[in-house]
Motif scaffolding. Structure first.
Motif, PDB file in Angstrom:
ATOM      1  N   UNK A 159       0.828  -1.207   0.000  1.00 58.81           N
ATOM      2  CA  UNK A 159       0.000   0.000   0.000  1.00 58.81           C
ATOM      3  C   UNK A 159       0.862   1.257   0.000  1.00 58.81           C
ATOM      4  N   UNK A 160       1.947   1.244   0.747  1.00 57.30           N
ATOM      5  CA  UNK A 160       2.840   2.399   0.774  1.00 57.30           C
ATOM      6  C   UNK A 160       3.568   2.575  -0.560  1.00 57.30           C
ATOM      7  N   UNK A 161       3.795   1.478  -1.264  1.00 56.76           N
ATOM      8  CA  UNK A 161       4.377   1.594  -2.608  1.00 56.76           C
ATOM      9  C   UNK A 161       3.415   2.310  -3.551  1.00 56.76           C
ATOM     10  N   UNK A 162       2.121   2.054  -3.386  1.00 55.50           N
ATOM     11  CA  UNK A 162       1.127   2.759  -4.195  1.00 55.50           C
ATOM     12  C   UNK A 162       1.197   4.262  -3.921  1.00 55.50           C
ATOM     13  N   UNK A 163       1.305   4.623  -2.645  1.00 57.22           N
ATOM     14  CA  UNK A 163       1.416   6.044  -2.308  1.00 57.22           C
ATOM     15  C   UNK A 163       2.645   6.670  -2.962  1.00 57.22           C
ATOM     16  N   UNK A 164       3.772   5.960  -2.935  1.00 66.04           N
ATOM     17  CA  UNK A 164       4.983   6.502  -3.551  1.00 66.04           C
ATOM     18  C   UNK A 164       4.795   6.675  -5.059  1.00 66.04           C
ATOM     19  N   UNK A 165       4.166   5.712  -5.713  1.00 66.93           N
ATOM     20  CA  UNK A 165       3.960   5.827  -7.157  1.00 66.93           C
ATOM     21  C   UNK A 165       3.026   6.992  -7.484  1.00 66.93           C
ATOM     22  N   UNK A 166       2.062   7.258  -6.612  1.00 65.51           N
ATOM     23  CA  UNK A 166       1.180   8.412  -6.823  1.00 65.51           C
ATOM     24  C   UNK A 166       1.988   9.706  -6.765  1.00 65.51           C
ATOM     25  N   UNK A 167       2.857   9.828  -5.777  1.00 67.92           N
ATOM     26  CA  UNK A 167       3.675  11.038  -5.675  1.00 67.92           C
ATOM     27  C   UNK A 167       4.660  11.143  -6.831  1.00 67.92           C
ATOM     28  N   UNK A 168       5.207  10.012  -7.275  1.00 62.16           N
ATOM     29  CA  UNK A 168       6.114  10.054  -8.423  1.00 62.16           C
ATOM     30  C   UNK A 168       5.377  10.456  -9.698  1.00 62.16           C
ATOM     31  N   UNK A 169       4.056  10.269  -9.725  1.00 65.52           N
ATOM     32  CA  UNK A 169       3.277  10.624 -10.909  1.00 65.52           C
ATOM     33  C   UNK A 169       2.829  12.083 -10.906  1.00 65.52           C
ATOM     34  N   UNK A 170       2.442  12.602  -9.725  1.00 65.33           N
ATOM     35  CA  UNK A 170       1.864  13.959  -9.701  1.00 65.33           C
ATOM     36  C   UNK A 170       2.431  14.823  -8.584  1.00 65.33           C
ATOM     37  N   UNK A 171       3.438  14.364  -7.870  1.00 69.39           N
ATOM     38  CA  UNK A 171       3.975  15.128  -6.755  1.00 69.39           C
ATOM     39  C   UNK A 171       5.069  16.096  -7.183  1.00 69.39           C
ATOM     40  N   UNK A 172       5.444  16.969  -6.257  1.00 69.97           N
ATOM     41  CA  UNK A 172       6.523  17.917  -6.494  1.00 69.97           C
ATOM     42  C   UNK A 172       7.849  17.333  -6.015  1.00 69.97           C
ATOM     43  N   UNK A 173       8.943  17.993  -6.389  1.00 73.46           N
ATOM     44  CA  UNK A 173      10.261  17.511  -5.967  1.00 73.46           C
ATOM     45  C   UNK A 173      10.406  17.569  -4.452  1.00 73.46           C
ATOM     46  N   UNK A 174       9.924  18.658  -3.851  1.00 73.60           N
ATOM     47  CA  UNK A 174      10.043  18.782  -2.395  1.00 73.60           C
ATOM     48  C   UNK A 174       9.231  17.710  -1.682  1.00 73.60           C
ATOM     49  N   UNK A 175       8.059  17.363  -2.218  1.00 74.06           N
ATOM     50  CA  UNK A 175       7.237  16.321  -1.602  1.00 74.06           C
ATOM     51  C   UNK A 175       7.883  14.954  -1.744  1.00 74.06           C
ATOM     52  N   UNK A 176       8.509  14.703  -2.883  1.00 73.00           N
ATOM     53  CA  UNK A 176       9.214  13.434  -3.068  1.00 73.00           C
ATOM     54  C   UNK A 176      10.431  13.348  -2.148  1.00 73.00           C
ATOM     55  N   UNK A 177      11.138  14.480  -1.985  1.00 71.91           N
ATOM     56  CA  UNK A 177      12.282  14.483  -1.080  1.00 71.91           C
ATOM     57  C   UNK A 177      11.840  14.247   0.362  1.00 71.91           C
ATOM     58  N   UNK A 178      10.722  14.860   0.745  1.00 75.09           N
ATOM     59  CA  UNK A 178      10.205  14.648   2.102  1.00 75.09           C
ATOM     60  C   UNK A 178       9.770  13.201   2.308  1.00 75.09           C
ATOM     61  N   UNK A 179       9.187  12.614   1.270  1.00 71.89           N
ATOM     62  CA  UNK A 179       8.787  11.211   1.362  1.00 71.89           C
ATOM     63  C   UNK A 179       9.999  10.308   1.518  1.00 71.89           C
TER      64      UNK A 179
END
Length: 217
Positions: A159-179
């Motif tokens: 489930x957490x992998x799904x969340x990461x893929x969502x952020x990799x699809x529509x998230x910002x760089x800062x949000x990905x770095x925070x993740x």
């Protein structure tokens, strides 16, 4: 006073996308495409948005074509694999499912990502989100089959992998770095090692100064 005035402004703001979507649903349901039906649908849609105002979703990311492609491909793969497993289980001589309800703490503090993650998990056969807590960013999942002693943790990681893929699809760089930082912190708490493979003194399981080397309970 400020809160009441801000709520009043939110209530009376024009939500064009919601109005257009509701108008389209109205026209489709009635099956008539005359100007009068469209205007009536638009007025009713505006009344719905005023009577039941939705909080604005603040989005600071951007669409990423490669991330969207990966998210689409992995979702289709999960749909196919889950459907095949359920089909085999349904036609087996002995149905041996092990259902469970698990909770998944999401890392991103954003309504849009929580909703998208919950939707993608729910469309995969055998899993559905039965509750979502906005205050704690917690998802509660009902799973049809959780097998093995590590099945719960494995399902949570998926489930957490799904969340990461969502952020990799529509998230910002800062949000990905925070993740990534949050994932590294979780990894350190579990194993005492970071993503670089270095043992962190003072972390659980490190055995260094400030840490007893025993698992925290």
């Amino acid at each position: 006073m400020r809160k009441s005035s801000s709520r009043r402004r939110l209530r009376w703001r024009l939500q064009w996308r919601a109005i257009l979507a509701l108008t389209g649903i109205w026209v489709i349901l009635w099956g008539n495409y005359s100007l009068v039906d469209i205007l009536v649908g638009a007025v009713l849609a505006w009344l719905v948005t005023v009577t039941f105002p939705l909080p604005p979703i603040r989005y600071h990311g951007r669409p990423r074509p490669l991330g969207i492609l990966r998210l689409t491909a992995t979702t289709l793969r999960d749909l196919a694999v889950a459907s095949w497993r359920l089909t085999l289980g349904a036609f087996a001589r002995r149905i041996d499912f092990h259902p469970a309800v698990i909770r998944v703490p999401l890392r991103a503090n954003q309504d849009l990502y929580q909703v998208e993650t919950a939707e993608i998990i729910s469309i995969v056969p055998g899993s559905i989100v039965i509750d979502a807590r906005r205050s704690t960013r917690m998802l509660y999942l009902h799973l049809v089959d959780v097998s093995g002693p590590d099945g719960v943790e494995q399902s949570r990681r998926e489930a957490l992998k799904v969340e990461r893929r969502v952020l990799e699809a529509i998230g910002s760089r800062s949000e990905l770095a925070a993740l990534s930082r949050r994932e590294d912190e979780d990894r350190q708490r579990e194993t005492g090692f970071g993503s670089d493979g270095l043992n962190r003194p003072g972390e659980v399981g490190s055995g260094g100064e400030g840490g007893s080397g025993e698992e925290a309970r």
